[in-house]
Write a protein that holds these residues in place. Structure first.
Motif, PDB file in Angstrom:
ATOM      1  N   HIS A   1     -12.091   0.440  -7.797  1.00  0.00           N
ATOM      2  CA  HIS A   1     -12.291   1.811  -7.763  1.00  0.00           C
ATOM      3  C   HIS A   1     -10.950   2.441  -8.033  1.00  0.00           C
ATOM      4  O   HIS A   1     -10.770   3.713  -7.619  1.00  0.00           O
ATOM      5  CB  HIS A   1     -12.843   2.100  -6.615  1.00  0.00           C
ATOM      6  CG  HIS A   1     -14.572   1.649  -6.465  1.00  0.00           C
ATOM      7  ND1 HIS A   1     -14.805   0.672  -5.682  1.00  0.00           N
ATOM      8  CD2 HIS A   1     -15.496   2.215  -7.103  1.00  0.00           C
ATOM      9  CE1 HIS A   1     -16.001   0.497  -5.743  1.00  0.00           C
ATOM     10  NE2 HIS A   1     -16.751   1.349  -6.638  1.00  0.00           N
ATOM     11  N   GLY A   2      -9.799   1.782  -8.079  1.00  0.00           N
ATOM     12  CA  GLY A   2      -8.692   2.247  -8.356  1.00  0.00           C
ATOM     13  C   GLY A   2      -7.923   2.800  -6.664  1.00  0.00           C
ATOM     14  O   GLY A   2      -7.225   3.862  -6.676  1.00  0.00           O
ATOM     15  N   THR A   3      -8.538   2.319  -5.806  1.00  0.00           N
ATOM     16  CA  THR A   3      -8.054   2.524  -4.557  1.00  0.00           C
ATOM     17  C   THR A   3      -6.768   1.871  -3.906  1.00  0.00           C
ATOM     18  O   THR A   3      -6.118   2.077  -2.888  1.00  0.00           O
ATOM     19  CB  THR A   3      -8.897   2.260  -3.278  1.00  0.00           C
ATOM     20  OG1 THR A   3      -9.348   0.839  -3.320  1.00  0.00           O
ATOM     21  CG2 THR A   3     -10.329   3.123  -3.608  1.00  0.00           C
ATOM     22  N   GLU A   4      -6.291   0.961  -4.584  1.00  0.00           N
ATOM     23  CA  GLU A   4      -5.097   0.166  -4.132  1.00  0.00           C
ATOM     24  C   GLU A   4      -3.804   0.731  -4.734  1.00  0.00           C
ATOM     25  O   GLU A   4      -3.594   1.210  -5.803  1.00  0.00           O
ATOM     26  CB  GLU A   4      -4.987  -1.315  -4.718  1.00  0.00           C
ATOM     27  CG  GLU A   4      -3.845  -2.170  -4.325  1.00  0.00           C
ATOM     28  CD  GLU A   4      -3.832  -2.505  -2.766  1.00  0.00           C
ATOM     29  OE1 GLU A   4      -2.786  -2.742  -2.370  1.00  0.00           O
ATOM     30  OE2 GLU A   4      -4.729  -2.449  -2.295  1.00  0.00           O
ATOM     31  N   PHE A   5      -2.887   1.169  -3.705  1.00  0.00           N
ATOM     32  CA  PHE A   5      -1.537   1.822  -3.960  1.00  0.00           C
ATOM     33  C   PHE A   5      -0.647   1.175  -3.116  1.00  0.00           C
ATOM     34  O   PHE A   5      -0.318   1.616  -2.181  1.00  0.00           O
ATOM     35  CB  PHE A   5      -1.703   3.272  -3.854  1.00  0.00           C
ATOM     36  CG  PHE A   5      -0.542   4.140  -4.132  1.00  0.00           C
ATOM     37  CD1 PHE A   5       0.280   3.876  -5.131  1.00  0.00           C
ATOM     38  CD2 PHE A   5      -0.294   5.383  -3.196  1.00  0.00           C
ATOM     39  CE1 PHE A   5       1.297   4.460  -5.510  1.00  0.00           C
ATOM     40  CE2 PHE A   5       0.886   6.065  -3.806  1.00  0.00           C
ATOM     41  CZ  PHE A   5       1.914   5.721  -4.644  1.00  0.00           C
ATOM     42  N   VAL A   6       0.174   0.355  -3.723  1.00  0.00           N
ATOM     43  CA  VAL A   6       0.989  -0.587  -2.960  1.00  0.00           C
ATOM     44  C   VAL A   6       2.292   0.202  -2.503  1.00  0.00           C
ATOM     45  O   VAL A   6       3.071  -0.056  -1.517  1.00  0.00           O
ATOM     46  CB  VAL A   6       1.299  -2.125  -3.486  1.00  0.00           C
ATOM     47  CG1 VAL A   6       0.182  -2.876  -3.721  1.00  0.00           C
ATOM     48  CG2 VAL A   6       1.926  -1.808  -5.063  1.00  0.00           C
TER      49      VAL A   6
END
Length: 56
Positions: free
Chosen positions: A33-38
């Motif tokens: 869902h594009g929720t990973e933002f390292v």
């Protein structure tokens, strides 16, 4: 087909809470869902340098 939304390919994620407190269910979110933002923590430090010492 009576309901034009029956053929929609995308759907919203489940939410928790109501009204102003509504938010996406974190258990339902994934990398898909594009929720990973390292880089989120680093970006926060760059944009809020005064916040670094506030939590100590």
């Amino acid at each position: 087909m009576a309901d034009p939304l029956d053929k929609a390919a995308a759907s919203a994620l489940p939410t928790l809470g109501e009204g102003c407190l509504a938010r996406f269910d974190p258990d339902a979110m994934s990398d898909e869902h594009g929720t990973e933002f390292v880089g989120a923590a680093e970006l926060w430090r760059q944009l809020n340098p005064a916040a670094d010492g506030a939590s100590a």
